[in-house]
Design an enzyme around this catalytic site. Structure first.
Site, PDB file in Angstrom:
ATOM      1  N   LYS A  34      60.333  40.886  38.342  1.00 19.94           N
ATOM      2  CA  LYS A  34      61.381  40.029  38.884  1.00 19.94           C
ATOM      3  C   LYS A  34      61.236  38.580  38.405  1.00 19.94           C
ATOM      4  O   LYS A  34      62.215  37.931  38.061  1.00 19.94           O
ATOM      5  CB  LYS A  34      61.276  40.105  40.410  1.00 19.94           C
ATOM      6  CG  LYS A  34      62.310  39.387  41.187  1.00 19.94           C
ATOM      7  CD  LYS A  34      62.143  39.751  42.662  1.00 19.94           C
ATOM      8  CE  LYS A  34      60.760  39.428  43.169  1.00 19.94           C
ATOM      9  NZ  LYS A  34      60.704  38.454  44.252  1.00 19.94           N
ATOM     10  N   ARG A  57      43.717  46.984  37.580  1.00 23.39           N
ATOM     11  CA  ARG A  57      43.616  45.652  36.997  1.00 23.39           C
ATOM     12  C   ARG A  57      42.187  45.132  37.132  1.00 23.39           C
ATOM     13  O   ARG A  57      41.566  45.242  38.178  1.00 23.39           O
ATOM     14  CB  ARG A  57      44.594  44.724  37.708  1.00 23.39           C
ATOM     15  CG  ARG A  57      44.701  43.373  37.068  1.00 23.39           C
ATOM     16  CD  ARG A  57      46.004  42.728  37.412  1.00 23.39           C
ATOM     17  NE  ARG A  57      46.002  42.279  38.806  1.00 23.39           N
ATOM     18  CZ  ARG A  57      46.971  41.544  39.333  1.00 23.39           C
ATOM     19  NH1 ARG A  57      48.013  41.212  38.598  1.00 23.39           N
ATOM     20  NH2 ARG A  57      46.919  41.158  40.581  1.00 23.39           N
ATOM     21  N   ARG A  70      50.411  46.053  51.045  1.00 24.84           N
ATOM     22  CA  ARG A  70      51.340  45.039  50.574  1.00 24.84           C
ATOM     23  C   ARG A  70      52.717  45.653  50.275  1.00 24.84           C
ATOM     24  O   ARG A  70      53.750  45.101  50.621  1.00 24.84           O
ATOM     25  CB  ARG A  70      50.764  44.403  49.306  1.00 24.84           C
ATOM     26  CG  ARG A  70      51.191  42.957  49.128  1.00 24.84           C
ATOM     27  CD  ARG A  70      50.818  42.416  47.768  1.00 24.84           C
ATOM     28  NE  ARG A  70      49.381  42.508  47.461  1.00 24.84           N
ATOM     29  CZ  ARG A  70      48.873  42.281  46.248  1.00 24.84           C
ATOM     30  NH1 ARG A  70      49.658  41.933  45.258  1.00 24.84           N
ATOM     31  NH2 ARG A  70      47.582  42.383  46.036  1.00 24.84           N
TER      32      ARG A  70
END
Ligand SMILES: [Zn+2]
Length: 221
Positions: A15, A133, A177
């Site tokens: 985004k 990650r 999240r």
């Protein structure tokens, strides 16, 4: 063409990248509520001082204060041709506040001038991306164990330091999240859909392809 863009998408959906591109392409500002509040606090504006009072007490900045900050920003000259909103609204209550702000500023209306773009992406893919990650605590290089692995497992290609996983990239935190995001976004999705201003964008795609599709959505109007 629509003038007010509201982007809805989970963290990691791309985004942010599309926001910058669109902001450049249309020469309209990108209004990120978090940065806007921080800037007001830094500059010690009247609203900034009020906001800081809440933050210092460990409280959320109330909606009427956030609304005033946003309203003030939207009245600036560079918003005359439109803008992209990021991080606001996050709830129906905030969406209704936005509708009133637009009414008061008198330039645009949600129904006629706004487009809400929903970045549709499989959150499972985002969770996997986050938990794979790794970053180098020394030079800051970011790796992904599946899509962009280091040459030697767990060690930085550049400075040979052992890679680490950020505490909030663990699976449980990542899932929590996204669950919060989905819980917050679902009612907004329905709200904008009902207003007839919702557009969906398949964001499980390369950046350039998402950009092409986004332009189609916007310029076909
Ligand atoms: Zn390194």
């Amino acid at each position: 063409m629509k003038k007010v863009f509201i982007f809805l998408g989970p963290p990691g959906s791309g985004k942010g990248t599309q926001t910058s591109r669109l902001s450049d392409k249309l020469s309209i500002p990108h209004i990120d509520t978090g940065s806007l509040l921080r800037k007001n606090i830094e500059d010690k504006t009247q609203l900034g001082i009020i906001a800081k009072g809440f933050i210092d007490k460990g409280q959320l900045v109330p909606l009427h204060v956030v609304s005033s900050v946003i309203k003030e920003r939207l009245l600036k000259e560079d918003c005359k041709n439109g803008y992209i909103l990021d991080g606001f609204p996050r709830s129906i209550e905030q969406a209704e506040a936005l509708a009133s702000i637009l009414e008061e500023t008198g330039e645009f209306t949600l129904k006629n001038d706004a487009m809400a773009v929903y970045f549709d992406v499989d959150t499972e893919i985002l969770v996997q991306r986050l938990i794979n990650r790794r970053s180098c605590p020394n030079c800051g290089t970011i790796y992904n164990l599946t899509s962009n692995p280091p040459k030697i497992m767990d060690y930085c290609d550049i400075c040979d330091t052992k890679l680490v996983q950020r505490a909030d990239d663990n699976e449980q935190t990542a899932r929590a999240r996204f669950e919060t995001y989905e819980r917050e976004t679902k009612p907004l999705y329905d709200y904008f859909k009902q207003l007839g201003i919702l557009k969906e964008l398949d964001a499980d795609k390369p950046i350039l392809e998402i950009w092409e599709n986004l332009k189609e959505l916007i310029f076909e109007q």
